[in-house]
Design an enzyme around this catalytic site. Structure first.
Site, mmCIF file in Angstrom:
data_model
loop_
_atom_site.group_PDB
_atom_site.id
_atom_site.type_symbol
_atom_site.label_atom_id
_atom_site.label_comp_id
_atom_site.label_asym_id
_atom_site.label_seq_id
_atom_site.Cartn_x
_atom_site.Cartn_y
_atom_site.Cartn_z
ATOM 1 N N LYS A 127 -8.933 1.626 -4.041
ATOM 2 C CA LYS A 127 -9.059 1.696 -2.655
ATOM 3 C C LYS A 127 -10.085 2.536 -2.187
ATOM 4 C CE LYS A 127 -5.033 0.790 -3.970
ATOM 5 N NZ LYS A 127 -4.621 0.173 -4.658
ATOM 6 N N ASP A 135 1.913 8.775 -8.304
ATOM 7 C CA ASP A 135 1.327 7.687 -8.263
ATOM 8 C C ASP A 135 0.202 7.945 -7.304
ATOM 9 O OD1 ASP A 135 0.076 5.146 -7.962
ATOM 10 O OD2 ASP A 135 1.697 4.144 -7.620
ATOM 11 N N TRP A 153 6.352 0.347 -3.768
ATOM 12 C CA TRP A 153 5.682 -0.625 -4.143
ATOM 13 C C TRP A 153 6.420 -1.760 -5.297
ATOM 14 C CZ3 TRP A 153 1.859 -0.327 -8.825
ATOM 15 C CH2 TRP A 153 0.908 -1.744 -8.702
#
Ligand code: PLA
Length: 453
Positions: free
Chosen positions: A299, A263, A182
């Site tokens: 999310k 993460d 990312w």
């Protein structure tokens, strides 16, 4: 262009900027470093009569969020935003989960609720429930009270607080991140004061995991180094290790004393099951070793703009966990003082109530299933068009994104000619697609791969 040498400066923030520039100049983000250095260059130029900021140049848009900025400016009725990883319904609309609406109603109806500051570490109940969600209710670390969890500003804030804590208190200052990863990871950790290095992860020739490269690079990392691991649904590649490979990674990391920093931005989005997606983390916790976990509810609960997440640090003893928490508070207080109350309250209402929790898991599964169905539909659409190439990675990859393999020139062609917006590395957010837009995307991919670019 004149640039300032931040490395010799005595100010900690200048040193951080210097470290960031050095990192960016190492080749990861060509061009940005130069533009950034001119942003910070010649702080006193332009004073005469004009603005003290006159020397600034326009900074580039963020590589991911900038895609939405460009999309918003496009007047075309057929435009499609597959840039940022944000879930859309079949109708192409953002989704507020039903359980979130119910939880908010409960909060509004409760007249005893107040708007006082939360403690520095956030909402206590939210922290406890978040740890349980990610580690499992039967986790030994929770039972033995040797975990500390602090509410942070979504996944990004959790990574940043964890990064600064490590930079201040951990003996190794190097963090290894996957290649690719990312786009915000290198910036977060560099500005947190860590040195960022990469380990091999993705093999473009197989569009799968480069497991051998990963093991070699982690095997060669200095003892104690920090390793960032995507808990599931790797961004941007959609490629995850198998459980057997996770076990080998775990053994290697523990044998070298490497510090795992997970993460977890997509728990539940990869498989549709919260427990399955947390398994790699739980394997590391089960061996009794220490680790960090950054959680995001952006999310999986659709709470993007509420900025709600948590950082957990699993320690060897309750005594150490208590000291760690006291130091985390010293990181947080000067950064943003204390976290916001609303998002964390929504999460706490849902996680504490069995019915709401069950309803959430169903809504989450429905989102994950819709993404999986988009993968199948896109794959079939390309097959039926006879699009050259092997597109099976679209159905093999996991989570929100497909790493298509399209190059920046192909991406820019698709944006210009088809009004399809995606990041320049060829990543598309499957969650932004719908049955109605799949044919348009398939037409664009077909056109671009049959055209020599
Ligand atoms: N970690 C990973 C791996 C992510 O992909 C993201 C979000 C985050 C952390 C942080 O999310 P949060 O702070 O909102 O909780 N990545 C998105 C959005 C979905 C973004 O870039 O900010 C993406 O499109 O890659």
């Amino acid at each position: 262009m004149k640039t300032t040498d931040f490395s010799s400066s005595s100010s900690p923030s200048d040193r951080r900027i210097g470290a960031l520039l050095r990192h960016l100049n190492s080749g990861n983000e060509l061009g940005i470093a130069d533009r950034l250095s001119s942003v910070y260059a010649s702080p006193t130029s332009g004073v005469a009569g004009g603005s003290v900021f006159a020397h600034l140049v326009q900074a580039p848009e963020d590589p991911i969020l900038g895609v939405t900025v460009a999309y918003n400016k496009d007047p075309s009725p057929i435009k499609l935003n597959l840039g940022v990883g944000a879930y859309r319904t079949e109708e192409g609309k953002p989704l507020v989960l039903n359980v979130v609406r119910k939880a908010e109603q409960q909060l509004i109806n409760d007249k005893s609720r107040i708007k006082e500051y939360l403690p520095i570490a956030g909402l206590v109940e939210f922290n406890k429930l978040s740890a349980k969600l990610i580690l499992g209710a039967d986790s030994p670390a929770i039972r033995e009270n040797r975990i500390t969890t602090v509410e942070c500003l979504s996944g990004t804030g959790s990574l940043r607080v964890g990064g600064e804590f490590l930079a201040k208190h951990y003996h190794q200052k190097t963090i290894y991140i996957t290649q690719p990863t990312w786009g915000n990871h290198p910036k977060i950790f560099t500005l947190a004061g860590l040195t960022v290095k990469t380990y091999r992860y993705y093999d473009p020739s197989t569009r799968g995991l480069n497991f051998q490269g990963l093991m070699e690079d982690l095997g060669a990392a200095p003892p104690g180094a920090i390793v960032l691991l995507h808990a599931c649904a790797h961004n941007p590649t959609g490629v995850d290790p198998t459980i057997q490979q996770w076990e080998q990674i775990r053994q290697l990391m523990r044998s070298k004393g490497l510090m795992p920093f997970f993460d977890s931005a997509y728990q539940g989005f990869a498989s549709g099951s919260l427990d399955t997606d947390a398994k790699p983390i739980r394997m590391f916790v089960a061996d009794g070793g220490e680790c960090l976990v950054a959680q995001s509810y952006a999310k999986n609960m659709g709470l993007y703009g509420e900025r709600v997440g948590a950082l957990s640090i699993v320690c060897k003893s309750a005594d150490v966990a208590g000291k760690v928490e006291s130091q985390l508070k010293l990181v947080i207080r000067p950064m943003y003082s204390s976290p916001p109350i609303h998002g964390a309250s929504i999460v706490a209402v849902i996680l504490r109530d069995r019915n709401l929790f069950n309803e959430w898991t169903l809504e989450l599964k429905a989102m994950a299933d819709r993404i999986i169905s988009m993968r199948k539909q896109l794959f079939e659409a390309l097959r039926s068009r006879g699009t050259p190439g092997d597109w099976s990675h679209i159905i093999k990859q996991i989570g929100m994104f497909t790493f298509t393999g399209l190059n920046p020139a192909q991406v820019s062609f698709m944006t210009k000619e088809y009004h399809i917006y995606m990041t320049s590395d060829g990543r598309i957010s499957m969650a932004g697609l719908s049955s109605k837009t799949v044919p348009h995307l398939a037409d664009a991919i077909h056109a671009v791969v049959t055209k020599a670019l």
